[in-house]
Design a protein around this motif. Sequence first.
Motif, PDB file in Angstrom:
ATOM      1  N   SER A 129      35.016  55.674  41.966  1.00 21.26           N
ATOM      2  CA  SER A 129      34.086  54.324  41.246  1.00 21.26           C
ATOM      3  C   SER A 129      35.322  53.408  40.728  1.00 21.26           C
ATOM      4  O   SER A 129      34.861  52.329  40.893  1.00 21.26           O
ATOM      5  CB  SER A 129      33.119  54.953  40.341  1.00 21.26           C
ATOM      6  OG  SER A 129      32.086  55.661  40.765  1.00 21.26           O
ATOM      7  N   VAL A 130      35.970  54.112  40.042  1.00 21.34           N
ATOM      8  CA  VAL A 130      36.835  53.056  39.110  1.00 21.34           C
ATOM      9  C   VAL A 130      37.845  52.489  40.410  1.00 21.34           C
ATOM     10  O   VAL A 130      38.037  51.285  40.134  1.00 21.34           O
ATOM     11  CB  VAL A 130      37.887  54.177  38.315  1.00 21.34           C
ATOM     12  CG1 VAL A 130      38.975  53.160  37.897  1.00 21.34           C
ATOM     13  CG2 VAL A 130      37.056  54.659  37.089  1.00 21.34           C
ATOM     14  N   PHE A 131      38.268  53.102  41.316  1.00 21.03           N
ATOM     15  CA  PHE A 131      39.156  52.835  42.212  1.00 21.03           C
ATOM     16  C   PHE A 131      38.472  51.288  43.144  1.00 21.03           C
ATOM     17  O   PHE A 131      39.039  50.255  43.193  1.00 21.03           O
ATOM     18  CB  PHE A 131      39.366  53.675  43.440  1.00 21.03           C
ATOM     19  CG  PHE A 131      40.229  53.062  44.637  1.00 21.03           C
ATOM     20  CD1 PHE A 131      41.569  52.964  44.523  1.00 21.03           C
ATOM     21  CD2 PHE A 131      39.528  52.929  45.782  1.00 21.03           C
ATOM     22  CE1 PHE A 131      42.248  52.615  45.703  1.00 21.03           C
ATOM     23  CE2 PHE A 131      40.298  52.497  47.006  1.00 21.03           C
ATOM     24  CZ  PHE A 131      41.535  52.382  46.798  1.00 21.03           C
ATOM     25  N   LEU A 132      37.134  51.643  43.464  1.00 22.07           N
ATOM     26  CA  LEU A 132      36.371  50.784  44.200  1.00 22.07           C
ATOM     27  C   LEU A 132      36.113  49.418  43.165  1.00 22.07           C
ATOM     28  O   LEU A 132      36.110  47.981  43.720  1.00 22.07           O
ATOM     29  CB  LEU A 132      35.002  51.026  44.700  1.00 22.07           C
ATOM     30  CG  LEU A 132      35.146  52.272  45.746  1.00 22.07           C
ATOM     31  CD1 LEU A 132      33.746  52.761  46.118  1.00 22.07           C
ATOM     32  CD2 LEU A 132      36.056  51.552  46.947  1.00 22.07           C
ATOM     33  N   PHE A 133      35.835  49.718  41.819  1.00 23.03           N
ATOM     34  CA  PHE A 133      35.448  48.780  41.040  1.00 23.03           C
ATOM     35  C   PHE A 133      36.855  47.724  40.652  1.00 23.03           C
ATOM     36  O   PHE A 133      36.928  46.457  40.741  1.00 23.03           O
ATOM     37  CB  PHE A 133      34.917  49.265  39.501  1.00 23.03           C
ATOM     38  CG  PHE A 133      35.027  48.226  38.411  1.00 23.03           C
ATOM     39  CD1 PHE A 133      34.049  47.109  38.313  1.00 23.03           C
ATOM     40  CD2 PHE A 133      35.807  48.416  37.282  1.00 23.03           C
ATOM     41  CE1 PHE A 133      34.177  46.221  37.514  1.00 23.03           C
ATOM     42  CE2 PHE A 133      35.799  47.510  36.297  1.00 23.03           C
ATOM     43  CZ  PHE A 133      34.802  46.461  36.153  1.00 23.03           C
ATOM     44  N   VAL A 134      38.085  48.606  40.218  1.00 21.96           N
ATOM     45  CA  VAL A 134      39.263  47.610  40.040  1.00 21.96           C
ATOM     46  C   VAL A 134      39.567  46.928  41.234  1.00 21.96           C
ATOM     47  O   VAL A 134      39.991  45.739  41.200  1.00 21.96           O
ATOM     48  CB  VAL A 134      40.194  48.614  39.510  1.00 21.96           C
ATOM     49  CG1 VAL A 134      41.556  47.970  39.317  1.00 21.96           C
ATOM     50  CG2 VAL A 134      39.579  49.147  38.116  1.00 21.96           C
ATOM     51  N   THR A 135      39.624  47.587  42.553  1.00 18.34           N
ATOM     52  CA  THR A 135      40.208  47.004  43.590  1.00 18.34           C
ATOM     53  C   THR A 135      39.102  45.608  44.088  1.00 18.34           C
ATOM     54  O   THR A 135      39.767  44.658  44.391  1.00 18.34           O
ATOM     55  CB  THR A 135      39.832  47.869  44.852  1.00 18.34           C
ATOM     56  OG1 THR A 135      40.818  49.114  44.593  1.00 18.34           O
ATOM     57  CG2 THR A 135      40.628  47.212  46.184  1.00 18.34           C
ATOM     58  N   SER A 136      37.832  45.807  44.065  1.00 22.14           N
ATOM     59  CA  SER A 136      36.960  44.723  44.361  1.00 22.14           C
ATOM     60  C   SER A 136      37.046  43.650  43.148  1.00 22.14           C
ATOM     61  O   SER A 136      37.112  42.446  43.517  1.00 22.14           O
ATOM     62  CB  SER A 136      35.691  45.035  44.389  1.00 22.14           C
ATOM     63  OG  SER A 136      35.110  45.825  43.334  1.00 22.14           O
ATOM     64  N   ALA A 137      37.393  43.925  41.843  1.00 17.72           N
ATOM     65  CA  ALA A 137      37.495  43.107  41.021  1.00 17.72           C
ATOM     66  C   ALA A 137      38.821  42.280  41.098  1.00 17.72           C
ATOM     67  O   ALA A 137      38.695  41.198  40.853  1.00 17.72           O
ATOM     68  CB  ALA A 137      37.389  43.584  39.625  1.00 17.72           C
ATOM     69  N   TRP A 138      39.781  42.920  41.355  1.00 15.60           N
ATOM     70  CA  TRP A 138      41.217  42.388  41.762  1.00 15.60           C
ATOM     71  C   TRP A 138      40.987  41.598  42.973  1.00 15.60           C
ATOM     72  O   TRP A 138      41.608  40.250  42.901  1.00 15.60           O
ATOM     73  CB  TRP A 138      42.160  43.388  42.068  1.00 15.60           C
ATOM     74  CG  TRP A 138      43.510  43.048  42.753  1.00 15.60           C
ATOM     75  CD1 TRP A 138      44.151  43.540  43.690  1.00 15.60           C
ATOM     76  CD2 TRP A 138      44.520  42.345  41.775  1.00 15.60           C
ATOM     77  NE1 TRP A 138      45.374  42.936  43.708  1.00 15.60           N
ATOM     78  CE2 TRP A 138      45.639  42.170  42.599  1.00 15.60           C
ATOM     79  CE3 TRP A 138      44.238  41.527  40.642  1.00 15.60           C
ATOM     80  CZ2 TRP A 138      46.594  41.300  42.160  1.00 15.60           C
ATOM     81  CZ3 TRP A 138      45.260  40.818  40.054  1.00 15.60           C
ATOM     82  CH2 TRP A 138      46.549  40.659  40.962  1.00 15.60           C
ATOM     83  N   ILE A 139      40.265  41.751  43.947  1.00 12.72           N
ATOM     84  CA  ILE A 139      40.150  40.938  45.060  1.00 12.72           C
ATOM     85  C   ILE A 139      39.333  39.742  44.793  1.00 12.72           C
ATOM     86  O   ILE A 139      39.837  38.413  45.077  1.00 12.72           O
ATOM     87  CB  ILE A 139      39.574  41.454  46.451  1.00 12.72           C
ATOM     88  CG1 ILE A 139      40.344  42.441  46.762  1.00 12.72           C
ATOM     89  CG2 ILE A 139      38.922  40.429  47.415  1.00 12.72           C
ATOM     90  CD1 ILE A 139      39.584  43.629  48.046  1.00 12.72           C
ATOM     91  N   VAL A 140      38.172  39.559  43.933  1.00  9.88           N
ATOM     92  CA  VAL A 140      37.706  38.854  43.395  1.00  9.88           C
ATOM     93  C   VAL A 140      38.699  37.633  42.447  1.00  9.88           C
ATOM     94  O   VAL A 140      38.430  36.409  42.739  1.00  9.88           O
ATOM     95  CB  VAL A 140      36.439  39.082  42.360  1.00  9.88           C
ATOM     96  CG1 VAL A 140      35.798  38.008  41.686  1.00  9.88           C
ATOM     97  CG2 VAL A 140      35.280  39.682  43.274  1.00  9.88           C
ATOM     98  N   SER A 141      39.407  38.433  41.801  1.00  8.78           N
ATOM     99  CA  SER A 141      40.335  37.580  40.959  1.00  8.78           C
ATOM    100  C   SER A 141      41.114  36.839  41.962  1.00  8.78           C
ATOM    101  O   SER A 141      41.739  35.536  41.381  1.00  8.78           O
ATOM    102  CB  SER A 141      41.025  38.148  39.937  1.00  8.78           C
ATOM    103  OG  SER A 141      42.077  39.223  40.705  1.00  8.78           O
ATOM    104  N   LEU A 142      41.714  37.323  42.834  1.00 12.33           N
ATOM    105  CA  LEU A 142      42.675  36.559  43.862  1.00 12.33           C
ATOM    106  C   LEU A 142      41.947  35.551  44.658  1.00 12.33           C
ATOM    107  O   LEU A 142      42.419  34.376  44.532  1.00 12.33           O
ATOM    108  CB  LEU A 142      43.106  37.794  45.174  1.00 12.33           C
ATOM    109  CG  LEU A 142      44.047  38.831  44.493  1.00 12.33           C
ATOM    110  CD1 LEU A 142      44.082  39.819  45.432  1.00 12.33           C
ATOM    111  CD2 LEU A 142      45.343  38.107  43.988  1.00 12.33           C
TER     112      LEU A 142
END
Length: 268
Positions: free
Chosen positions: A42-55
């Motif tokens: 869950s942390v992996f998917l949350f951080v990765t998706s949030a990182w892509i949103v920020s990009l």
Amino acid sequence: MTTAATRRSDRRISPVFLGIAAIMAVTGWAVWTGFAAGPGLSVFLFVTSAWIVSLCLHEYAHARTALHGGDLTIGAKGYLTLNPLKYTHALLSIVLPVIFVIMGGIGLPGGAVFIERHRIRGRWKHSLISAAGPLTNVLFAVVCTAPFWLDALDGVPFAFRFALGFLALLQVTAAILNFLPVPGLDGYGVIEPWLSHGVRRQVEPFAPFGLLAVFGVLFIPGVGEAFFDMIEAVLRGLGVSEAETYCGQNLYRFWTDLNPVCDAAVNR
């Protein structure tokens, strides 16, 4: 006036971006509630998706500022839809930054949207267009760390707290790297309009290799340590401890063994 020059369809938020944002929201909820048996995925998917949103927001900030600066071609290129697939270099803008996060936890600056600079008049406008992207990372970092510097962590689950700490680390790293006055990075784009034509012509051939040069310098003994000490100092100023960012990265890399101290905190 410039906004009116774009079609409504050019400004409609892409379903691709909405899907990524939905993944961020759902997995963030899963991390907060402990919905999954183990928080790692869950942390992996949350951080990765949030990182892509920020990009996506980083590139959108460049594009939106360019639109108001005078480049009316931005809308037709799809940059205002927040769709990462519309970027000039989707590999550089999205794929490579995500790979770097997975491999080493480094907030790699993304690629750039293509802006027709000849349409924009005024050095300040050019500088602001370049600064808009990394300023978005700064804002994202401030939002991620708000519970820390507002001392509002009561009731925040440790897994979610650690995930926010690691996400803040990525944002601060990306902002600082992007603001370096190195050809090819946004920091150089900020100062470039103020340089003489001769200097700009001499520097231009090195732009494609700027980011590689930065990473090469970071491998010099002492330089990398000093850089990450600076990152940690900024995060401490925002209320995030080194232990919190470490546990966040440890949880993110769920395929490795979880540190017993982090595990004990998460399961407290």
